[in-house]
Design a protein around this motif. Sequence first.
Motif, PDB file in Angstrom:
ATOM      1  N   ASP A 153     -26.840  72.191 -62.361  1.00  0.00           N
ATOM      2  CA  ASP A 153     -26.480  70.930 -63.314  1.00  0.00           C
ATOM      3  C   ASP A 153     -26.076  71.442 -64.667  1.00  0.00           C
ATOM      4  OD1 ASP A 153     -27.279  68.633 -61.674  1.00  0.00           O
ATOM      5  OD2 ASP A 153     -29.308  69.346 -61.904  1.00  0.00           O
ATOM      6  N   ASN A 289     -19.341  71.452 -74.699  1.00  0.00           N
ATOM      7  CA  ASN A 289     -19.945  70.014 -74.861  1.00  0.00           C
ATOM      8  C   ASN A 289     -20.279  69.611 -76.154  1.00  0.00           C
ATOM      9  OD1 ASN A 289     -22.222  68.275 -74.548  1.00  0.00           O
ATOM     10  ND2 ASN A 289     -21.521  68.324 -72.445  1.00  0.00           N
ATOM     11  N   ILE A 326     -21.459  71.267 -66.468  1.00  0.00           N
ATOM     12  CA  ILE A 326     -21.866  70.945 -67.968  1.00  0.00           C
ATOM     13  C   ILE A 326     -22.310  72.418 -68.389  1.00  0.00           C
ATOM     14  CG2 ILE A 326     -23.680  69.679 -69.297  1.00  0.00           C
ATOM     15  CD1 ILE A 326     -23.765  67.471 -67.413  1.00  0.00           C
ATOM     16  N   CYS A 373     -32.850  68.861 -72.757  1.00  0.00           N
ATOM     17  CA  CYS A 373     -32.291  68.154 -71.698  1.00  0.00           C
ATOM     18  C   CYS A 373     -33.412  67.990 -70.619  1.00  0.00           C
ATOM     19  CB  CYS A 373     -31.047  69.071 -70.955  1.00  0.00           C
ATOM     20  SG  CYS A 373     -29.733  69.552 -72.071  1.00  0.00           S
ATOM     21  N   TRP A 380     -29.919  63.861 -72.413  1.00  0.00           N
ATOM     22  CA  TRP A 380     -29.358  64.318 -71.009  1.00  0.00           C
ATOM     23  C   TRP A 380     -28.191  63.442 -70.673  1.00  0.00           C
ATOM     24  CZ3 TRP A 380     -27.779  68.514 -68.846  1.00  0.00           C
ATOM     25  CH2 TRP A 380     -27.120  68.431 -67.496  1.00  0.00           C
ATOM     26  N   LYS A 381     -28.338  61.940 -70.820  1.00  0.00           N
ATOM     27  CA  LYS A 381     -27.223  60.992 -70.572  1.00  0.00           C
ATOM     28  C   LYS A 381     -26.040  61.245 -71.406  1.00  0.00           C
ATOM     29  CE  LYS A 381     -29.835  57.324 -68.380  1.00  0.00           C
ATOM     30  NZ  LYS A 381     -30.552  56.127 -68.901  1.00  0.00           N
ATOM     31  N   LYS A 384     -24.124  64.333 -70.204  1.00  0.00           N
ATOM     32  CA  LYS A 384     -23.282  63.948 -69.126  1.00  0.00           C
ATOM     33  C   LYS A 384     -21.902  63.265 -69.468  1.00  0.00           C
ATOM     34  CE  LYS A 384     -26.227  62.455 -66.053  1.00  0.00           C
ATOM     35  NZ  LYS A 384     -26.800  62.227 -64.959  1.00  0.00           N
ATOM     36  N   LYS A 385     -22.178  62.427 -70.598  1.00  0.00           N
ATOM     37  CA  LYS A 385     -20.985  61.510 -71.113  1.00  0.00           C
ATOM     38  C   LYS A 385     -20.070  62.325 -71.716  1.00  0.00           C
ATOM     39  CE  LYS A 385     -20.335  56.966 -73.260  1.00  0.00           C
ATOM     40  NZ  LYS A 385     -19.995  57.120 -74.682  1.00  0.00           N
ATOM     41  N   HIS A 387     -19.393  65.495 -71.398  1.00  0.00           N
ATOM     42  CA  HIS A 387     -18.891  66.204 -70.359  1.00  0.00           C
ATOM     43  C   HIS A 387     -17.680  65.533 -69.625  1.00  0.00           C
ATOM     44  CE1 HIS A 387     -18.052  69.433 -67.480  1.00  0.00           C
ATOM     45  NE2 HIS A 387     -18.431  68.472 -66.545  1.00  0.00           N
ATOM     46  N   GLU A 388     -17.992  64.357 -69.216  1.00  0.00           N
ATOM     47  CA  GLU A 388     -16.740  63.438 -68.805  1.00  0.00           C
ATOM     48  C   GLU A 388     -15.694  63.328 -69.711  1.00  0.00           C
ATOM     49  OE1 GLU A 388     -19.085  60.262 -67.278  1.00  0.00           O
ATOM     50  OE2 GLU A 388     -20.215  61.350 -65.857  1.00  0.00           O
TER      51      GLU A 388
END
Length: 397
Positions: A153, A289, A326, A373, A380-381, A384-385, A387-388
Amino acid sequence: MIISVDDVVAGAIDEASADLRKLSLAIHDNPELALKEDKACHLLVHYLESRGYTVQRNVAGLSTAFASTHVSSAGAHGLHIGFCSEYDALPGIGHGCGHNLIAISGVAMFLATTRVMDRCRIPGTVKLYGTPAEEAIGGKITMLDHGVFDDRDLLMMLHPTAGYSGAWHSQCCLSMRIEYFGKASHAAMAPWDGINAGTAANIAMLSMGALREQLKPDWRTHGIITNGGEAANVIPEYSSIEYTIRTAWASELQVLRERTLRVFEAAALATGCTHKVTEEFAYLDNQDNPVLGRLYEEIMESEYHSPPERDVGGSTDFGNLSQRFISLHGMFDLAGTRVPNHTVEFTKEARSVEAHRRAIFAAKTGARVVARCLVDEDFWKQVKKAHEERQQSSGAH
Ligand SMILES: [Zn+2]
Ligand SMILES: [Zn+2]
């Protein structure tokens, strides 16, 4: 007394610091080139095994790659974290990129994260990857192609340089070998019978120089003739060139690659040679990131009271991992002396007590970012956001 996660991280790394110093010096004092890092690999594997960890050797068919896995005492059903250790040296100058410190910082973050998971009863798994040949063919790319990182992850590594940063955007880099095949003949008695491969190499080098006028400011091209012929009185039947091109973004690398290939082809056409291009390896740009990077920089700034550095050049095979996973490639200041990487001065500083102290602090910082994280779902959310969003924006270049 309440013990914080940060205290668990610091405790695990401080306990190991003396052992890590010994490992770092042993690797530094026995510099080994890419794919020949037998002693360094053995030292690290042996240390991990002596601490009770299981280690897989010969990962992805690379004899100096390894992977150690730890499953949390609370179970495996959580985040899957991976750290990278590098340990290859440079020809002529030894550990002028400080990979002895990268080796131990990876181990330190691995030890700290396994301790955090076990002590705080956080489910998940942690892996430490021994990733060889960063300075040559990019061991991480071979490992990536073999699916070694597939279940992770989050991937993280640290690197010493001048200044610290959690937002390093490295350059893309493509390395090629170009060979020209002509026909040998006596250079005085019958030069007209020859096809001069040496001339093809010269034309290629000059044409690449001419191409530079049309390149973007942050693109780079550099190369050497590795074989220009055997004797002055023989028309060379063979020549070879090693060439590297670099750009800021992966999409730009394709553009520059096509223009470069045309130059090499033109030199063959001009001389009547045939030619062959072997693309040896391609490092893609490192996608930072911002959420992970900001926390890393905040902790570093609290220690060093100076702002992060943003304009650091160079390329890394970790970039290829960052395009998919990530990740955080954290830079730390080697020893506060501002000597550049790939110099003998850097080699000297990389074995200093100060460099060790800074590598240890950077490892604590990296492990604290990972711990956040693990314990903070909202954080952590956000990671992830980010990274996208980064993946979408880099596709626009
Ligand atoms: Zn380097
Ligand atoms: Zn390096």
